[in-house]
Design a protein around this motif. Structure first.
Motif, PDB file in Angstrom:
ATOM      1  N   GLN A  61      26.069  53.826  54.264  1.00 29.60           N
ATOM      2  CA  GLN A  61      25.456  55.146  54.174  1.00 29.60           C
ATOM      3  C   GLN A  61      24.287  55.123  53.194  1.00 29.60           C
ATOM      4  O   GLN A  61      24.322  54.422  52.186  1.00 29.60           O
ATOM      5  CB  GLN A  61      26.507  56.163  53.721  1.00 29.60           C
ATOM      6  CG  GLN A  61      26.067  57.602  53.769  1.00 29.60           C
ATOM      7  CD  GLN A  61      27.181  58.550  53.350  1.00 29.60           C
ATOM      8  OE1 GLN A  61      28.147  58.136  52.701  1.00 29.60           O
ATOM      9  NE2 GLN A  61      27.057  59.816  53.708  1.00 29.60           N
ATOM     10  N   ILE A  62      23.255  55.911  53.513  1.00 24.40           N
ATOM     11  CA  ILE A  62      22.126  56.129  52.602  1.00 24.40           C
ATOM     12  C   ILE A  62      22.125  57.595  52.222  1.00 24.40           C
ATOM     13  O   ILE A  62      22.077  58.472  53.091  1.00 24.40           O
ATOM     14  CB  ILE A  62      20.785  55.752  53.257  1.00 24.40           C
ATOM     15  CG1 ILE A  62      20.800  54.287  53.706  1.00 24.40           C
ATOM     16  CG2 ILE A  62      19.629  55.991  52.291  1.00 24.40           C
ATOM     17  CD1 ILE A  62      19.603  53.892  54.541  1.00 24.40           C
ATOM     18  N   THR A  63      22.200  57.890  50.931  1.00 32.23           N
ATOM     19  CA  THR A  63      22.217  59.278  50.481  1.00 32.23           C
ATOM     20  C   THR A  63      21.035  59.545  49.562  1.00 32.23           C
ATOM     21  O   THR A  63      20.517  58.649  48.904  1.00 32.23           O
ATOM     22  CB  THR A  63      23.521  59.600  49.721  1.00 32.23           C
ATOM     23  OG1 THR A  63      23.651  58.713  48.601  1.00 32.23           O
ATOM     24  CG2 THR A  63      24.734  59.422  50.619  1.00 32.23           C
ATOM     25  N   GLY A  64      20.602  60.803  49.539  1.00 31.69           N
ATOM     26  CA  GLY A  64      19.505  61.200  48.663  1.00 31.69           C
ATOM     27  C   GLY A  64      18.353  61.770  49.446  1.00 31.69           C
ATOM     28  O   GLY A  64      18.513  62.729  50.199  1.00 31.69           O
ATOM     29  N   VAL A  65      17.174  61.169  49.302  1.00 28.20           N
ATOM     30  CA  VAL A  65      15.942  61.664  49.934  1.00 28.20           C
ATOM     31  C   VAL A  65      16.097  61.703  51.457  1.00 28.20           C
ATOM     32  O   VAL A  65      16.615  60.775  52.063  1.00 28.20           O
ATOM     33  CB  VAL A  65      14.749  60.760  49.561  1.00 28.20           C
ATOM     34  CG1 VAL A  65      13.497  61.214  50.300  1.00 28.20           C
ATOM     35  CG2 VAL A  65      14.508  60.816  48.062  1.00 28.20           C
ATOM     36  N   ASN A  66      15.612  62.770  52.043  1.00 27.17           N
ATOM     37  CA  ASN A  66      15.652  62.884  53.501  1.00 27.17           C
ATOM     38  C   ASN A  66      14.248  62.746  54.088  1.00 27.17           C
ATOM     39  O   ASN A  66      13.817  61.662  54.441  1.00 27.17           O
ATOM     40  CB  ASN A  66      16.294  64.219  53.916  1.00 27.17           C
ATOM     41  CG  ASN A  66      17.769  64.278  53.544  1.00 27.17           C
ATOM     42  OD1 ASN A  66      18.506  63.334  53.769  1.00 27.17           O
ATOM     43  ND2 ASN A  66      18.193  65.392  52.972  1.00 27.17           N
ATOM     44  N   ASP A  67      13.511  63.847  54.135  1.00 22.03           N
ATOM     45  CA  ASP A  67      12.190  63.797  54.777  1.00 22.03           C
ATOM     46  C   ASP A  67      11.026  63.895  53.796  1.00 22.03           C
ATOM     47  O   ASP A  67       9.879  63.908  54.203  1.00 22.03           O
ATOM     48  CB  ASP A  67      12.077  64.911  55.823  1.00 22.03           C
ATOM     49  CG  ASP A  67      12.304  66.296  55.232  1.00 22.03           C
ATOM     50  OD1 ASP A  67      12.653  66.372  54.044  1.00 22.03           O
ATOM     51  OD2 ASP A  67      12.132  67.281  55.974  1.00 22.03           O
ATOM     52  N   SER A  68      11.313  63.958  52.504  1.00 22.54           N
ATOM     53  CA  SER A  68      10.236  64.098  51.522  1.00 22.54           C
ATOM     54  C   SER A  68       9.788  62.727  51.028  1.00 22.54           C
ATOM     55  O   SER A  68       9.985  62.359  49.875  1.00 22.54           O
ATOM     56  CB  SER A  68      10.699  64.961  50.344  1.00 22.54           C
ATOM     57  OG  SER A  68       9.636  65.188  49.455  1.00 22.54           O
ATOM     58  N   ILE A  69       9.168  61.972  51.950  1.00 20.86           N
ATOM     59  CA  ILE A  69       8.786  60.590  51.673  1.00 20.86           C
ATOM     60  C   ILE A  69       7.328  60.377  52.063  1.00 20.86           C
ATOM     61  O   ILE A  69       6.878  60.823  53.121  1.00 20.86           O
ATOM     62  CB  ILE A  69       9.692  59.611  52.447  1.00 20.86           C
ATOM     63  CG1 ILE A  69      11.120  59.673  51.896  1.00 20.86           C
ATOM     64  CG2 ILE A  69       9.160  58.181  52.368  1.00 20.86           C
ATOM     65  CD1 ILE A  69      12.109  58.820  52.652  1.00 20.86           C
TER      66      ILE A  69
END
Length: 249
Positions: A64-72
């Protein structure tokens, strides 16, 4: 420091007509807010795959990757400025696409142009700017969309050596000044040490983290000034040995 992004035992393989290619091997690490993380490893080990996973262009098959979603925000090898648009219009492109071209963001764009010495060139076209100025414009284009995380994929590799040193120094200064979190992928060990807060060393494919090196420099030093210190030489020797141990190079 607050956690911004975390990989939890992430595994990823490519599938093609030729079969399966195991690219990422049960990888775990954390990226912290306002940290400048650098990722190094041998060619073809999976560094670009790692960035694609972070950006959400592909998804883990396990873990799993958690944290930033689309704010990249992305900064690539080429600046991808459109030659038929002025620097100002290039910088506003992301805001137009995201439908965020409002008074507040236009003011931010002008402030960044002034702060980083491009305001007087805003009506010029990319072909009229040096390579370093173009890269600064590309970074400002990304910053005006206010991303939480910047991904830098070999952004200086197309530049000659002298320009590369200066642009890396400029970009590092801007990212720290704007208090952004960044992940840089590079093959250049000197660049990694001169710019980063922490370095992750990846193994040959399938990539896993084989070493973490925390860099302790005087925060007032620029990336060029870091290169002149005894600490830089020690870190380079340590990183070189790691990259050439156990088949990681």
């Amino acid at each position: 420091m607050n956690e911004l992004l975390t990989f939890h035992d992430v595994d990823y393989s490519y599938h093609s007509m030729q079969g399966e290619t195991h690219a990422i091997d049960h990888m775990s690490f954390t990226v912290y807010n306002q940290e400048f993380l650098v990722i190094v490893g041998p060619s073809g080990c999976g560094k670009s795959t790692l960035l694609d996973l972070i950006a959400g262009q592909i998804h883990p098959q396990k873990g799993q990757i958690t944290g930033v979603n689309d704010s990249i925000g992305y900064m690539l090898q080429k600046d991808h400025l459109f030659e038929w648009r002025t620097i100002e219009k290039n910088i506003l492109l992301g805001l137009e696409i995201q439908k965020k071209k409002n008074r507040e963001n236009l003011a931010l764009a002008n402030a960044l142009l002034k702060k980083y010495d491009l305001y007087d060139f805003r009506q010029k076209y990319p072909r009229e700017l040096s390579g370093g100025m173009r890269q600064r414009a590309a970074l400002i284009r990304t910053l005006v969309t206010s991303p939480e995380l910047l991904l830098l994929d070999e952004p200086f590799s197309a530049l000659d050596y002298q320009t590369r040193l200066q642009v890396a120094d400029d970009i590092g200064r801007i990212i720290r000044s704007e208090k952004k979190t960044a992940i840089l992928v590079t093959h250049d060990l000197s660049e990694a040490i001169s710019m980063g807060d922490r370095i992750l060393v990846l193994s040959v494919r399938p990539a896993k983290v084989v070493r973490e090196i925390r860099l302790d420099f005087d925060p007032s030093l620029s990336s060029i000034e870091r290169r002149e210190t005894d600490a830089f030489k020690r870190y380079f020797s340590e990183l070189w040995k790691e990259m050439n141990a156990d088949g990681t190079s």
